[in-house]
Design an enzyme around this catalytic site. Sequence first.
Site, PDB file in Angstrom:
ATOM      1  N   GLU A 124       0.837  -1.195   0.000  1.00 36.94           N
ATOM      2  CA  GLU A 124       0.000   0.000   0.000  1.00 36.94           C
ATOM      3  C   GLU A 124       0.885   1.265   0.000  1.00 36.94           C
ATOM      4  O   GLU A 124       1.871   1.331   0.748  1.00 36.94           O
ATOM      5  CB  GLU A 124      -0.847  -0.044   1.277  1.00 36.94           C
TER       6      GLU A 124
ATOM      7  N   LYS B 170      -9.291   3.189  -2.499  1.00 38.88           N
ATOM      8  CA  LYS B 170      -9.628   2.360  -1.325  1.00 38.88           C
ATOM      9  C   LYS B 170     -11.014   2.759  -0.801  1.00 38.88           C
ATOM     10  O   LYS B 170     -11.339   3.952  -0.752  1.00 38.88           O
ATOM     11  CB  LYS B 170      -8.553   2.594  -0.257  1.00 38.88           C
TER      12      LYS B 170
ATOM     13  N   CYS C  87      -5.728  -3.403   1.768  1.00 41.53           N
ATOM     14  CA  CYS C  87      -5.472  -3.641   3.195  1.00 41.53           C
ATOM     15  C   CYS C  87      -6.724  -3.765   4.058  1.00 41.53           C
ATOM     16  O   CYS C  87      -7.318  -4.825   4.178  1.00 41.53           O
ATOM     17  CB  CYS C  87      -4.543  -2.558   3.721  1.00 41.53           C
TER      18      CYS C  87
ATOM     19  N   PRO D 142      22.627   2.545  28.840  1.00 46.34           N
ATOM     20  CA  PRO D 142      22.919   2.430  30.281  1.00 46.34           C
ATOM     21  C   PRO D 142      22.467   1.039  30.729  1.00 46.34           C
ATOM     22  O   PRO D 142      21.276   0.741  30.697  1.00 46.34           O
ATOM     23  CB  PRO D 142      22.046   3.519  30.926  1.00 46.34           C
TER      24      PRO D 142
ATOM     25  N   SER E   6      21.976  -1.740  33.470  1.00 42.01           N
ATOM     26  CA  SER E   6      21.933  -1.893  34.935  1.00 42.01           C
ATOM     27  C   SER E   6      22.081  -3.337  35.390  1.00 42.01           C
ATOM     28  O   SER E   6      22.187  -3.584  36.579  1.00 42.01           O
ATOM     29  CB  SER E   6      20.598  -1.366  35.448  1.00 42.01           C
ATOM     30  N   GLY E   7      22.027  -4.273  34.424  1.00 42.02           N
ATOM     31  CA  GLY E   7      22.051  -5.689  34.813  1.00 42.02           C
ATOM     32  C   GLY E   7      20.665  -6.185  35.189  1.00 42.02           C
ATOM     33  O   GLY E   7      20.482  -7.345  35.541  1.00 42.02           O
TER      34      GLY E   7
HETATM   35  N1  LIG Z   1      23.348   1.088  37.767  1.00 42.14           N
HETATM   36  C1  LIG Z   1      22.918   1.442  36.576  1.00 42.14           C
HETATM   37  N2  LIG Z   1      23.785   1.499  35.542  1.00 42.14           N
HETATM   38  C2  LIG Z   1      23.388   1.852  34.322  1.00 42.14           C
HETATM   39  N3  LIG Z   1      22.134   2.149  34.023  1.00 42.14           N
HETATM   40  C3  LIG Z   1      21.219   2.107  34.990  1.00 42.14           C
HETATM   41  C4  LIG Z   1      21.556   1.756  36.312  1.00 42.14           C
HETATM   42  N4  LIG Z   1      20.435   1.769  37.031  1.00 42.14           N
HETATM   43  C5  LIG Z   1      19.439   2.138  36.203  1.00 42.14           C
HETATM   44  N5  LIG Z   1      19.909   2.333  34.972  1.00 42.14           N
HETATM   45  C6  LIG Z   1      19.174   2.714  33.761  1.00 42.14           C
HETATM   46  O1  LIG Z   1      17.965   3.326  34.114  1.00 42.14           O
HETATM   47  C7  LIG Z   1      16.869   2.565  33.629  1.00 42.14           C
HETATM   48  C8  LIG Z   1      15.733   2.616  34.617  1.00 42.14           C
HETATM   49  O2  LIG Z   1      16.172   2.136  35.861  1.00 42.14           O
HETATM   50  P1  LIG Z   1      15.312   1.160  36.749  1.00 42.14           P
HETATM   51  O3  LIG Z   1      15.977   0.943  38.032  1.00 42.14           O
HETATM   52  O4  LIG Z   1      13.906   1.598  36.660  1.00 42.14           O
HETATM   53  O5  LIG Z   1      15.491  -0.151  36.021  1.00 42.14           O
HETATM   54  P2  LIG Z   1      14.430  -1.064  35.401  1.00 42.14           P
HETATM   55  O6  LIG Z   1      13.404  -0.248  34.718  1.00 42.14           O
HETATM   56  O7  LIG Z   1      14.000  -2.063  36.397  1.00 42.14           O
HETATM   57  O8  LIG Z   1      15.361  -1.661  34.319  1.00 42.14           O
HETATM   58  P3  LIG Z   1      16.410  -2.738  34.553  1.00 42.14           P
HETATM   59  O9  LIG Z   1      15.571  -3.959  34.617  1.00 42.14           O
HETATM   60  O10 LIG Z   1      17.246  -2.579  33.363  1.00 42.14           O
HETATM   61  O11 LIG Z   1      17.133  -2.449  35.839  1.00 42.14           O
HETATM   62  C9  LIG Z   1      17.440   1.162  33.428  1.00 42.14           C
HETATM   63  O12 LIG Z   1      16.704   0.418  32.499  1.00 42.14           O
HETATM   64  C10 LIG Z   1      18.842   1.471  32.964  1.00 42.14           C
HETATM   65  O13 LIG Z   1      18.854   1.787  31.593  1.00 42.14           O
HETATM   66  N1  LIG Z   2      -3.322  -0.013   6.186  1.00 35.60           N
HETATM   67  C1  LIG Z   2      -4.386  -0.658   6.592  1.00 35.60           C
HETATM   68  O1  LIG Z   2      -5.475  -0.578   6.005  1.00 35.60           O
HETATM   69  C2  LIG Z   2      -4.173  -1.551   7.772  1.00 35.60           C
HETATM   70  C3  LIG Z   2      -5.408  -2.100   8.374  1.00 35.60           C
HETATM   71  C4  LIG Z   2      -5.390  -3.391   9.077  1.00 35.60           C
HETATM   72  N2  LIG Z   2      -6.297  -3.320  10.189  1.00 35.60           N
HETATM   73  C5  LIG Z   2      -4.032  -3.914   9.528  1.00 35.60           C
HETATM   74  O2  LIG Z   2      -3.624  -3.704  10.643  1.00 35.60           O
HETATM   75  O3  LIG Z   2      -3.397  -4.594   8.783  1.00 35.60           O
END
Ligand SMILES: Nc1ncnc2c1ncn2[C@@H]1O[C@H](COP(=O)(O)OP(=O)(O)OP(=O)(O)O)[C@@H](O)[C@H]1O
Ligand SMILES: NC(=O)CC[C@H](N)C(=O)O
Length: 747
Positions: A50, A119, A186, A386, A388-389
Site C-alpha cells: 500500500e 480504497k 489492506c 545504560p 543496569s544488569g
Molecule cells: N546502575 C545502573 N547502571 C546503568 N544504568 C542504569 C543503572 N540503574 C538504572 N539504569 C538505567 O535506568 C533505567 C531505569 O532504571 P530502573 O531501576 O527503573 O530499572 P528497570 O526499569 O527495572 O530496568 P532494569 O531492569 O534494566 O534495571 C534502566 O533500564 C537502565 O537503563
Molecule cells: N493499512 C491498513 O489498512 C491496515 C489495516 C489493518 N487493520 C491492519 O492492521 O493490517
Amino acid sequence: MTTTRPSSLVTVAACNLNQWALDFDGNVQRILESCRVAKENSASYRLGPELEICGYGCEDHFLECDTFDHCWESLIELLEMGATDGLMCDFGMPVLHCGVRYNCRVICRDRKLLLIRPKTALADNGNYREGRYFAAYSAPTHASSGIVERHLLPSTFLSKFGQRDVPFGLHHLHCADGTTVGCESCEELWTPRSSHVDLALRGVEIIGNGSGSHHELRKLYTRMELMISATRKCGGVYLYSNQRGCDGGRAYYDGCAMIVVNGRIVAQAPQFDVRDVNVVVATVDLDDVRSYRASNPSFGIQAARLASEERGGGGCGNGGLACDDVRLVWDPADAASFPNRNNWPKMTDECLSLKIVTPEEECCLGPACWLWDYLRRSGAAGFFLPLSGGADSSSVAAIVAVMCILVTKASREDPEGDVARECRRVCRKDEGNSLWVPSTPGEMANHVLHTTFMGTENSSGVTNSRAKRLADAIGSYHMSIKIDLMVKAALQVFQISTGHMPRFASRGGTMAEDLALQNIQARLRMVTAYLMAQLLPWVRGRAGFLLVLGSANVDEGLRGYMTKYDCSSADLNPIGAISKGDLKRMLVFLSKEYPGFDVLAEIANAPPTAELRPIDAATATAEAGHSQTDEEDMGMSYEELGHFGRLRKMYRCGPVSMFRKLVVTWSHLAPSEVAAKVKRFFYYYSVNRHKMTTITPAYHAEAYSPDDNRFDLRQFLYNTRWTRQFARIDDIVAQQPDSDNNKDKND
Ligand SMILES: Nc1ncnc2c1ncn2[C@@H]1O[C@H](COP(=O)(O)OP(=O)(O)OP(=O)(O)O)[C@@H](O)[C@H]1O
Ligand SMILES: NC(=O)CC[C@H](N)C(=O)O
Ligand SMILES: Nc1ncnc2c1ncn2[C@@H]1O[C@H](COP(=O)(O)OP(=O)(O)OC[C@H]2O[C@@H]([n+]3cccc(C(=O)O)c3)[C@H](O)[C@@H]2O)[C@@H](O)[C@H]1O
C-alpha cells in the site's frame, strides 16, 4: 478443426518492500528491484504494498501537493525504466481525483495505466489515521448506467506515453486470455463486507491486496486467518504484499507477503528480515479456482443472484474493463516463449504451513529489525545503553545482539550485497573498496553497541556483575563506572544554595527527601548517558555519534514507576510497548536459543530492583542483591499491572468496568481488596500520566501500549480522586455478600 482453450497457468508475484516515507528515489529503486525479480521468475503480475511509491507512513505529508506530484514523477520513472514491460504491476500511491485525496492502487502494464482503484474502507483504529489524509471512495450513482469514471492524467503522460486519462473506480480487469484481476486494499480485508466477496462473485480470479500493516505481537495469525478464510469461502488466488521495516516512525511493518489459493498458502515471504526487498512467486492454475467455485452450488447461487441484481438495474458500476492487449497466462504449448523446459515456472501445488514465530521471538526479532533500519537510516555510528544488569536494559542489550546476529549473517552470505554495504557504513569500515564484513556478531556488537554500568553507593555487586557478564557475552564495548561524585556535587550545590541536606526515609528523612535523593541519581545517569553517547566515538578514534537507548517497559510507563527525564528519556526505546512478563519470557527464550547467553536466564529470574535507596542488609536477598524491590515499591505486581494494562486499553475499561471484571477474575480476593487494587492502579496511572507525554519514542509492539503520542490518546491532567468512579465501585462492593459492610450487618 479443434478449438483449444488458452492455458490457465499464470505466474504471480507478491513482495515485501522496506519503503521509507518520502524517500521517493530509494522507493523507486526498491520497486524496480522487485519488478526485476518478478520477471526473472517469469511472473506476469506483480503486486506491491500500500502507498509503496511514497511510503505508507507519510502521515500529514499526505496533505501536501508535493507528495502527490512526486508520486506521479516516480510512476513516470518506473514506466520509463521498463518496470511494467511485459509485467502487469499493481502499484500503491495516493491520487488527487476531482479535488479529493484517495489512497489508490494503480494498475499498469507495458507503460500504460489500465486502472486506478481507490480504497473504500480506511484504516482509522489504533495507530492508523487514514481518514485524516484520505476520503473513502464509494462508486458514484451514474456508474450504474455503465459510465466509467475517468481520471485525467498529468500532461507528461500524454507527451511521454500517449495516454490522456485512465478509468477510475471499483473495476476489475478482463484480460484477453480470460484472466480476471481485481484489488482489495489492506483494511478492506478486515471489514465485515470485504471487497473480495463481490469480486469473487463476479468471477475475479486474481485478487491483490497491497497492505501497510504494522507488527503487533500475535497479529500475523489474524492476518493469515482472514486470508485463508476469504479464499476458502470464495475461492481465488489471493496475493498479499506488505511494507516491511521502519519507514520513519514507531511502527515496524512486518512484511510476510503471501500467496493463498483456495484456502491454501502456497508462498510466504519472511516476516522479519534485514533485506530491503523480498519477492515471492507462485505459478498457479486458474482452472483450480474456476472448478473450486463451480463445484460449490451455494457459491453459484449467490454469484447468479448478484449478476441478476446488476443486470436488473441495481448495478453498481463495478464491472470488468476489457484489456484486449493483455495476456497473463503462459502456455507450455507456446514453445517459442519457453524453449527450455528447465526454465519453465514450477507449478505450486503444495500447501505450506504458515511460519509463525512465537511471541518471545517476535519480541526480539521485530525490535531488532526496527533498530537496524533506524540505525542505518539515522547515520549514527551505533548505540549507547545504560546497562543496569536488570531485566529491562538487559532485554534491550539482547535485542541489539539479535540485530547483530541477523546483520552479520546476511552480510556474510553476500559481502557485496546491500546489507553488507550498510553494515560497513555503520561500522565505519567502508573506506576504499573494502569488502569487510564482521566475522562474528560479537565483532559487530563491539563496533555498534556501547554499554555502561553506572553504579552508586546504593548499587549492588550482583547487578554490576550481571551487566559485565552480559556485555562480555554480547561483545559490546563496556565500562563500569561510579557516579557518586556527581551525586555528591549536585547535593552540595543544593546545600550551599538552600542550607539543607536531604536524607533517605530510612535515615530519618521525609518521603519528599527520599524521592529527591532517588531521582537525582536516576537523572544524572541520563546526563552521563548523553555525554558518553556524544564522546565515546571520539574516544575510540571514530567519527559520528551514538543513539541513546532507553529501556522503560510498558508496565512502568503505565504505572509511572520511573523518574521523569532519567534514563527513560532517551532517543529510542525498543521495549517501551512490551510488558515485563513478555520480556522475561523473551530473555529465557534467548538464553536457550543462543549459546553463551545463559546469563539472561539468571537476569530474568532476579527480582527487579531500582537500587536507588541504601541497601538494608537485613532485608536484601541474594537474588535481588538489594532490599528495594520494584513490586513492593509500586504496591502492585507486574502480573497485576499486565491485567490492568490490557483491561484499560484493549477492553476499554474505566475504573468501574475494570473492577466488575477483576472481581470475577480474582475471585480468591475479597471484593474490597480488588477495589483497593483497582483504585490504587487508577490513582498512580492518573497521577503519572504526564510522564507519557515526554516518554521516549518506542517500538509499537502491543495493543496495550500506553504511548500518549500516537496510540493511546488521552488527557494527562486528571482529577486523581476519581470521585464518581470510585464511589460507584464502593457501592458495588457494599452490595457484595462478603463485603465488610454486609458482614457487619449480618453479625
Ligand atoms: N546502575 C545502573 N547502571 C546503568 N544504568 C542504569 C543503572 N540503574 C538504572 N539504569 C538505567 O535506568 C533505567 C531505569 O532504571 P530502573 O531501576 O527503573 O530499572 P528497570 O526499569 O527495572 O530496568 P532494569 O531492569 O534494566 O534495571 C534502566 O533500564 C537502565 O537503563
Ligand atoms: N493499512 C491498513 O489498512 C491496515 C489495516 C489493518 N487493520 C491492519 O492492521 O493490517
Ligand atoms: N500533572 C502534572 N503534569 C506535569 N508534570 C507533573 C505533574 N505532576 C507532577 N509533575 C512533575 O513530575 C514530577 C514528579 O515526577 P518524578 O520527578 O519522576 O518523580 P516521582 O514520580 O515522584 O518519583 C519517581 C518514582 O519512580 C521510581 N523509580 C523506580 C525505579 C527506577 C527509577 C529510576 O528512575 O531509575 C525510578 C522511584 O522510586 C519513585 O517512586 C514533579 O516533581 C513535577 O515536576
